[in-house]
Write a protein that holds these residues in place. Sequence first.
Motif, PDB file in Angstrom:
ATOM      1  N   ASP A 169      31.043 106.284  13.265  1.00 29.19           N
ATOM      2  CA  ASP A 169      32.673 106.391  13.849  1.00 29.19           C
ATOM      3  C   ASP A 169      32.652 107.516  14.813  1.00 29.19           C
ATOM      4  O   ASP A 169      31.781 108.251  15.161  1.00 29.19           O
ATOM      5  N   GLY A 170      34.022 107.181  15.617  1.00 29.90           N
ATOM      6  CA  GLY A 170      34.112 108.241  16.761  1.00 29.90           C
ATOM      7  C   GLY A 170      33.452 107.650  18.052  1.00 29.90           C
ATOM      8  O   GLY A 170      32.879 106.756  18.160  1.00 29.90           O
ATOM      9  N   GLU A 171      34.207 108.205  19.160  1.00 29.82           N
ATOM     10  CA  GLU A 171      33.752 107.824  20.569  1.00 29.82           C
ATOM     11  C   GLU A 171      32.771 108.713  21.037  1.00 29.82           C
ATOM     12  O   GLU A 171      32.644 109.989  21.068  1.00 29.82           O
ATOM     13  N   PRO A 172      31.377 108.076  21.229  1.00 30.64           N
ATOM     14  CA  PRO A 172      30.421 108.879  21.867  1.00 30.64           C
ATOM     15  C   PRO A 172      30.529 109.056  23.556  1.00 30.64           C
ATOM     16  O   PRO A 172      31.615 108.290  23.878  1.00 30.64           O
ATOM     17  N   ARG A 173      29.998 110.060  24.168  1.00 26.81           N
ATOM     18  CA  ARG A 173      30.274 110.277  25.367  1.00 26.81           C
ATOM     19  C   ARG A 173      29.065 110.608  26.166  1.00 26.81           C
ATOM     20  O   ARG A 173      28.062 111.136  25.579  1.00 26.81           O
ATOM     21  N   LEU A 174      29.137 110.327  27.515  1.00 23.67           N
ATOM     22  CA  LEU A 174      27.821 110.590  28.282  1.00 23.67           C
ATOM     23  C   LEU A 174      28.130 111.880  28.636  1.00 23.67           C
ATOM     24  O   LEU A 174      29.069 112.455  29.132  1.00 23.67           O
ATOM     25  N   VAL A 175      26.777 112.690  28.684  1.00 23.88           N
ATOM     26  CA  VAL A 175      26.627 114.000  29.199  1.00 23.88           C
ATOM     27  C   VAL A 175      25.613 114.157  30.078  1.00 23.88           C
ATOM     28  O   VAL A 175      24.480 113.374  29.954  1.00 23.88           O
ATOM     29  N   LEU A 176      25.745 114.838  31.073  1.00 25.74           N
ATOM     30  CA  LEU A 176      24.514 115.015  32.173  1.00 25.74           C
ATOM     31  C   LEU A 176      23.624 116.169  31.649  1.00 25.74           C
ATOM     32  O   LEU A 176      24.059 117.131  30.910  1.00 25.74           O
ATOM     33  N   LEU A 177      22.272 115.723  31.680  1.00 20.05           N
ATOM     34  CA  LEU A 177      21.068 116.516  31.163  1.00 20.05           C
ATOM     35  C   LEU A 177      20.511 117.376  32.345  1.00 20.05           C
ATOM     36  O   LEU A 177      19.551 116.619  33.026  1.00 20.05           O
ATOM     37  N   GLU A 178      21.218 118.436  32.933  1.00 21.13           N
ATOM     38  CA  GLU A 178      20.704 119.298  33.884  1.00 21.13           C
ATOM     39  C   GLU A 178      19.335 119.853  33.644  1.00 21.13           C
ATOM     40  O   GLU A 178      18.557 120.518  34.772  1.00 21.13           O
ATOM     41  N   VAL A 179      18.848 119.900  32.530  1.00 24.39           N
ATOM     42  CA  VAL A 179      17.592 120.510  32.114  1.00 24.39           C
ATOM     43  C   VAL A 179      16.183 119.589  32.703  1.00 24.39           C
ATOM     44  O   VAL A 179      15.274 120.126  32.675  1.00 24.39           O
ATOM     45  N   PHE A 180      16.755 118.365  32.868  1.00 23.21           N
ATOM     46  CA  PHE A 180      15.556 117.403  33.425  1.00 23.21           C
ATOM     47  C   PHE A 180      15.705 117.309  35.063  1.00 23.21           C
ATOM     48  O   PHE A 180      16.745 117.299  35.365  1.00 23.21           O
ATOM     49  N   THR A 181      14.344 117.002  35.400  1.00 26.59           N
ATOM     50  CA  THR A 181      14.497 116.671  36.752  1.00 26.59           C
ATOM     51  C   THR A 181      13.864 115.585  37.154  1.00 26.59           C
ATOM     52  O   THR A 181      12.689 115.318  36.714  1.00 26.59           O
ATOM     53  N   PRO A 182      14.542 114.690  37.797  1.00 21.68           N
ATOM     54  CA  PRO A 182      15.862 114.599  38.187  1.00 21.68           C
ATOM     55  C   PRO A 182      16.937 114.750  36.977  1.00 21.68           C
ATOM     56  O   PRO A 182      16.509 114.151  35.809  1.00 21.68           O
ATOM     57  N   VAL A 183      18.191 114.964  37.305  1.00 20.90           N
ATOM     58  CA  VAL A 183      19.119 114.845  36.331  1.00 20.90           C
ATOM     59  C   VAL A 183      19.166 113.758  35.643  1.00 20.90           C
ATOM     60  O   VAL A 183      19.193 112.716  36.578  1.00 20.90           O
ATOM     61  N   SER A 184      19.397 113.506  34.338  1.00 19.33           N
ATOM     62  CA  SER A 184      19.493 112.597  33.642  1.00 19.33           C
ATOM     63  C   SER A 184      20.769 112.294  32.758  1.00 19.33           C
ATOM     64  O   SER A 184      21.234 113.554  32.712  1.00 19.33           O
ATOM     65  N   ALA A 185      21.141 111.510  32.052  1.00 16.82           N
ATOM     66  CA  ALA A 185      22.205 111.377  31.171  1.00 16.82           C
ATOM     67  C   ALA A 185      21.830 111.157  29.738  1.00 16.82           C
ATOM     68  O   ALA A 185      20.842 110.384  29.432  1.00 16.82           O
ATOM     69  N   GLY A 186      22.516 111.892  28.653  1.00 13.85           N
ATOM     70  CA  GLY A 186      22.450 111.795  27.343  1.00 13.85           C
ATOM     71  C   GLY A 186      23.613 111.086  26.950  1.00 13.85           C
ATOM     72  O   GLY A 186      24.736 111.118  27.649  1.00 13.85           O
ATOM     73  N   ILE A 187      23.723 110.960  25.781  1.00 11.40           N
ATOM     74  CA  ILE A 187      24.799 110.485  24.692  1.00 11.40           C
ATOM     75  C   ILE A 187      24.895 111.307  23.636  1.00 11.40           C
ATOM     76  O   ILE A 187      24.208 111.626  22.863  1.00 11.40           O
ATOM     77  N   GLU A 188      26.296 111.869  23.722  1.00  9.92           N
ATOM     78  CA  GLU A 188      26.677 112.820  22.479  1.00  9.92           C
ATOM     79  C   GLU A 188      27.452 111.927  21.578  1.00  9.92           C
ATOM     80  O   GLU A 188      28.422 111.375  22.140  1.00  9.92           O
ATOM     81  N   LEU A 189      27.054 111.885  20.446  1.00  6.22           N
ATOM     82  CA  LEU A 189      28.087 111.040  19.237  1.00  6.22           C
ATOM     83  C   LEU A 189      29.055 112.210  18.903  1.00  6.22           C
ATOM     84  O   LEU A 189      28.941 113.524  19.221  1.00  6.22           O
ATOM     85  N   SER A 190      30.050 111.444  18.353  1.00  4.97           N
ATOM     86  CA  SER A 190      31.166 112.296  17.828  1.00  4.97           C
ATOM     87  C   SER A 190      30.810 113.447  16.952  1.00  4.97           C
ATOM     88  O   SER A 190      31.636 114.273  16.940  1.00  4.97           O
ATOM     89  N   ASP A 191      29.817 113.339  16.122  1.00  2.26           N
ATOM     90  CA  ASP A 191      29.559 114.308  15.103  1.00  2.26           C
ATOM     91  C   ASP A 191      28.439 115.372  15.931  1.00  2.26           C
ATOM     92  O   ASP A 191      28.173 116.274  15.346  1.00  2.26           O
ATOM     93  N   GLY A 192      28.406 115.256  17.225  1.00  2.00           N
ATOM     94  CA  GLY A 192      27.760 116.443  17.954  1.00  2.00           C
ATOM     95  C   GLY A 192      26.190 116.122  18.104  1.00  2.00           C
ATOM     96  O   GLY A 192      25.645 116.728  18.998  1.00  2.00           O
ATOM     97  N   ARG A 193      25.823 115.122  17.591  1.00  4.24           N
ATOM     98  CA  ARG A 193      24.279 114.781  17.829  1.00  4.24           C
ATOM     99  C   ARG A 193      24.146 114.169  19.295  1.00  4.24           C
ATOM    100  O   ARG A 193      24.949 113.563  19.746  1.00  4.24           O
ATOM    101  N   LEU A 194      22.943 115.031  19.856  1.00  3.79           N
ATOM    102  CA  LEU A 194      22.702 114.768  21.399  1.00  3.79           C
ATOM    103  C   LEU A 194      21.550 113.498  21.136  1.00  3.79           C
ATOM    104  O   LEU A 194      20.403 113.877  20.731  1.00  3.79           O
TER     105      LEU A 194
END
Length: 165
Positions: A57-82
């Motif tokens: 449940d809850g709204e996930p959000r897209l987050v930039l993963l600047e630790v990767f080169t090139p920068v990519s995006a991950g998904i953070e679930l509403s419970d904080g799991r990435l």
Amino acid sequence: MERDPAQVPAPEMADLARRILEKTGFDPGFDLAPERLAVLRQALRVVARDLPTAGIDGEPRLVLLEVFTPVSAGIELSDGRLLVGDGGLHACAGDTPAGAVTAVADLIQDDLMKLTWQVWPVCSDHRLGLHAATHQGAAVWWCAGGDEHAAALIGELAHHRRSVH
């Protein structure tokens, strides 16, 4: 170049530039093509409609993963799991809406199965795990069972109990 660049017509110059960028593997990433990030955010909203069928449940959000080169995006679930899959979503995943939905669904599915050790989603016809795919221009949950078929459009999993052909 043996020609004066000022003498090369604009369409030919654009084609030459495109070919050089292709040959060098240049990808503008999210910095030079922020519209890709917008497409991925919209894709996540579509895939998020299927998450309650996985008990999320809850709204996930897209987050930039600047630790990767090139920068990519991950998904953070509403419970904080990435969820990052094998290095996140590369910018090129946002080139087309259907491709973006498929890429987001694939990343979420893969990481959820690693976290929960459960197959999700499952075909109601064949009781086999479904896979995110692009079929006839649409992002679908694809079943390899029987005659192979699209079990549901991604984002419509809760509304489809039978195959979509």
